[in-house]
Write a protein that holds these residues in place. Structure first.
Motif, PDB file in Angstrom:
ATOM      1  N   ASN A  86       1.524   4.115  -5.454  1.00 30.87           N
ATOM      2  CA  ASN A  86       1.403   3.370  -4.205  1.00 30.87           C
ATOM      3  C   ASN A  86       2.233   4.067  -3.126  1.00 30.87           C
ATOM      4  OD1 ASN A  86      -0.239   1.442  -5.348  1.00 30.87           O
ATOM      5  ND2 ASN A  86       1.405  -0.032  -5.725  1.00 30.87           N
ATOM      6  N   GLY A  87       1.631   4.274  -1.960  1.00 34.57           N
ATOM      7  CA  GLY A  87       2.317   4.949  -0.867  1.00 34.57           C
ATOM      8  C   GLY A  87       2.132   6.445  -0.862  1.00 34.57           C
ATOM      9  N   SER A  88       1.347   7.005  -1.803  1.00 29.69           N
ATOM     10  CA  SER A  88       1.156   8.455  -1.851  1.00 29.69           C
ATOM     11  C   SER A  88       0.169   8.943  -0.797  1.00 29.69           C
ATOM     12  CB  SER A  88       0.672   8.886  -3.239  1.00 29.69           C
ATOM     13  OG  SER A  88      -0.573   8.279  -3.554  1.00 29.69           O
ATOM     14  N   GLY A  89      -0.604   8.024  -0.201  1.00 29.00           N
ATOM     15  CA  GLY A  89      -1.496   8.420   0.886  1.00 29.00           C
ATOM     16  C   GLY A  89      -2.973   8.387   0.538  1.00 29.00           C
TER      17      GLY A  89
ATOM     18  N   GLY B 196       5.845   9.232   9.231  1.00 31.03           N
ATOM     19  CA  GLY B 196       5.615   8.669   7.910  1.00 31.03           C
ATOM     20  C   GLY B 196       5.575   9.744   6.833  1.00 31.03           C
ATOM     21  N   PRO B 197       5.318   9.333   5.607  1.00 36.06           N
ATOM     22  CA  PRO B 197       5.291  10.291   4.489  1.00 36.06           C
ATOM     23  C   PRO B 197       4.189  11.327   4.660  1.00 36.06           C
ATOM     24  CG  PRO B 197       5.334   8.012   3.704  1.00 36.06           C
ATOM     25  CD  PRO B 197       5.081   7.952   5.168  1.00 36.06           C
ATOM     26  N   GLN B 198       4.473  12.548   4.204  1.00 37.21           N
ATOM     27  CA  GLN B 198       3.454  13.589   4.253  1.00 37.21           C
ATOM     28  C   GLN B 198       2.490  13.419   3.083  1.00 37.21           C
ATOM     29  OE1 GLN B 198       4.312  17.885   3.427  1.00 37.21           O
ATOM     30  NE2 GLN B 198       3.689  18.151   5.548  1.00 37.21           N
ATOM     31  N   VAL B 199       1.192  13.437   3.393  1.00 32.67           N
ATOM     32  CA  VAL B 199       0.151  13.287   2.381  1.00 32.67           C
ATOM     33  C   VAL B 199      -0.382  14.652   1.966  1.00 32.67           C
ATOM     34  CG1 VAL B 199      -2.088  12.247   1.855  1.00 32.67           C
ATOM     35  CG2 VAL B 199      -0.466  11.036   3.352  1.00 32.67           C
TER      36      VAL B 199
ATOM     37  N   LEU C 159      -8.664   8.653   2.645  1.00 34.14           N
ATOM     38  CA  LEU C 159      -9.993   8.083   2.885  1.00 34.14           C
ATOM     39  C   LEU C 159     -10.238   7.879   4.380  1.00 34.14           C
ATOM     40  CD1 LEU C 159     -10.616   5.447   0.050  1.00 34.14           C
ATOM     41  CD2 LEU C 159     -11.099   7.893   0.092  1.00 34.14           C
ATOM     42  N   ARG C 160      -9.216   7.432   5.098  1.00 29.84           N
ATOM     43  CA  ARG C 160      -9.370   7.242   6.546  1.00 29.84           C
ATOM     44  C   ARG C 160      -9.572   8.585   7.253  1.00 29.84           C
ATOM     45  NH1 ARG C 160      -5.520   2.975   5.642  1.00 29.84           N
ATOM     46  NH2 ARG C 160      -3.761   4.367   6.051  1.00 29.84           N
TER      47      ARG C 160
END
Length: 604
Positions: free
Chosen positions: A320-323, A297-300, A328-329
């Protein structure tokens, strides 16, 4: 020109009267925001105005040939139809592609959506944006929007506000987004107890006018008036634009806040938070994180180092989708980093409100569901019972004895949040906590959080709530770093806008990033911004220098926060450190302004 008239309109839902003998009108050019409690009649009012609902009594008159477009909270998208056909209708590609207005709507609302995909394959947010884009592409005399900011990020909301403000259509909008209300509305209607109270101006003007009426009438209940006074105090200390539109006298309202203290006692809360948390809350050390798990998936984050200290109140923003939720998780410990280390303080007592509704026993009563966590909790200097907090968040009287299984999504959200607060955490991770909350409930939640001592990290598309609750803004800008933004949301939007401009120029080939080894001398050519290649190269060097200064100041800021935690019991030392911190923040603000000015020149 008068567009719509309501004469003595009444309507009830079962035994509950939602509208009682309401008379009002909408004129061409009106820009009206509608507020009120959930279930109080807002949607009923706009449905009657749109002609979608026939009232029990009274008369609704539309101007001949009136073109009305309505965005409801649901949609009627055909699941088999392609997004392209739903949004663009029968327009040929050369027709819509040559229309700058249509291209702008598609880019800002559907830039990440496959136009050839069937509507049935879209997520709830994508369906919402599709329905909104379809509406905005048309020409209408009156646009009626019911919660248009749902599923939009801060950047899209900012764009939508600007777009609507530039249209000639009259506008009627129901929203709990108070920043959006101020941005698009010149009048505010409050639906309350079956009537519609009318005010000049947006949300800020509405709050001030309500306070003035309450002062003159002396009829407001004491605690609600205190909440309103705190709200006004914050508004008046905020950006001047918030109060630039009121057309009524505000001097009397100002008297209400003459001696009103700041919304939060920041130094006191930091001291209390440090006593509960110690020095370490979360330290991220050289952390790499992907949204879908290691390498997926995308790198945060890309080898990011960051410190969250005791008493920090941070608003986390990004597209949206930036992570944001992934971060938070990560802090909550439900996902692990690809590499690096997350150090969590030994005294951290965490509460994490995710976007998913947690498991609640559908057979329990509301009050029982809260009391099984705890019957009393200390918030700031006051002890609250479970019943008192339930009342503050909208569960009044018999509502506390409703069965959880009968609650709406918004009610379940409030109940979940309250159960977290009752567990007496010292770290709160809140992911979109304002979903489905009305403005009065948001005011109550903000007041509760004002006295809550601990570390707060908040993700929200509600710009007003974020600016009101958080002291600092941190952004995920897609570069693998956490970026401190002293200028808050305004700085974030400016950076995003500058970045898009530079990307567009690079993509078009009109302004390549200069190569110093091969750069021509001044006068050998100019880029699209009007600068010579040499001038642009010098500006980029200056940008890099400013960014290095900001990084150094951010490091000093983090150390000061740690020192403040260590000096929690030494008031003199704490005051000195706080003064030093303010100097650093002021210096950062100055440098950020220089950075934005240079970035603007480059993106011209």
């Amino acid at each position: 020109m008068n567009l719509v008239n309501l004469e003595s309109v009444s309507h009830s839902y079962g035994p509950k009267p939602l509208l009682s003998d309401v008379s009002l009108g909408i004129e061409a050019g009106d820009r009206i925001g509608v507020v009120g409690r959930n279930g109080g009649g807002k949607t009923t009012l706009i449905s009657v105005i749109a002609g979608d609902l026939k009232p029990d009594s009274g008369r609704v008159t539309h101007n001949r040939g009136l073109q009305v477009a309505t965005l409801s909270q649901g949609d009627d998208l055909d699941p088999e139809s392609a997004v392209r056909d739903l949004v663009l209708g029968g327009r040929q590609e050369h027709e819509w592609a040559g229309d700058a207005g249509i291209r702008e709507i598609l880019a800002n609302l559907l830039g990440d959506v496959d136009l050839n995909a069937p509507a049935g394959s879209l997520s709830g947010g994508e369906r919402r944006r599709t329905a909104l884009a379809r509406l905005l592409i048309g020409e209408h005399d009156l646009i009626i929007l019911d919660e248009p900011t749902n599923h939009l990020d801060i950047e899209a909301i900012d764009w939508l506000a600007g777009h609507l403000s530039g249209r000639r259509s009259a506008l009627l909008v129901v929203t709990h987004d108070r920043w959006f209300l101020d941005a698009v509305s010149t009048r505010t209607w409050e639906v309350v107890d079956g009537s519609v109270e009318r005010y000049e101006g947006g949300y800020a003007a509405y709050v001030l006018a309500k306070a003035e009426r309450a002062r003159v009438a002396a009829a407001a209940e004491a605690r609600r008036q205190n909440l309103m006074r705190k709200e006004i105090a914050w508004l008046r200390r905020g950006p001047p634009a918030r109060t630039s539109k009121p057309k009524f006298r505000i001097e009397a309202a100002q008297e209400l806040i003459a001696d009103e203290p700041p919304a939060r006692e920041s130094v006191e809360l930091v001291k209390f938070a440090a006593a509960r948390l110690g020095r370490t809350v979360y330290d991220l050390e050289d952390v790499t994180l992907h949204a879908g798990g290691p390498g997926r998936g995308p790198q945060v984050l890309d080898r990011a180092t960051w410190q969250f200290g005791p008493g920090d109140r941070i608003g986390l923003i990004g597209v949206n989708g930036s992570g944001k939720s992934s971060l938070l998780r990560l802090l909550a410990g439900t996902v692990q980093p690809d590499s690096g280390r997350v150090v969590r303080g030994r005294t951290v007592r965490l509460a994490h409100l995710s976007q998913e509704l947690g498991e609640l026993d559908p057979a329990r009563r509301v009050l029982e569901s809260v009391e099984e966590v705890r019957k009393y909790v200390q918030v700031g200097k006051k002890e609250w019972t479970a019943s008192q907090l339930l009342e503050r968040l909208g569960f009044k009287g018999e509502a506390q004895w409703k069965v959880v299984g009968d609650l709406s999504g918004g009610e379940r959200r409030r109940l979940q949040l309250l159960r977290l607060l009752m567990d007496d955490p010292n770290v709160l991770l809140l992911d979109e906590p304002t979903n489905d909350l009305d403005i009065e409930t948001l005011n109550e939640l903000e007041d509760l959080l004002d006295g809550w001592p601990g570390t707060l990290i908040l993700v929200s598309h509600d710009r007003y709530f974020l600016e009101r609750v958080a002291d600092r803004v941190v952004a995920l800008l897609g570069d693998g770093r956490l970026s401190m933004l002293p200028g808050g949301v305004d700085e974030y939007l400016a950076r995003r806008s500058s970045g898009r401009a530079l990307s567009a120029r690079a993509a078009s080939g009109s302004a390549p990033v200069p190569d110093e080894s091969a750069a021509p001398a001044a006068g050998d050519g100019a880029v699209a911004s009007g600068l010579s290649t040499k001038e642009e190269r010098e500006l980029r060097k200056e940008l890099s220098r400013l960014e290095r200064q900001l990084d150094r100041l951010s490091g000093r800021e983090a150390k000061l926060h740690a020192a403040m935690a260590d000096a929690a019991s030494d008031y003199g030392r704490l005051a000195s450190l706080d003064a030093e911190l303010k100097e650093i923040l002021a210096e950062k603000d100055t440098i950020e302004s220089e950075w934005l000015e240079l970035a603007d020149r480059l993106g011209g």
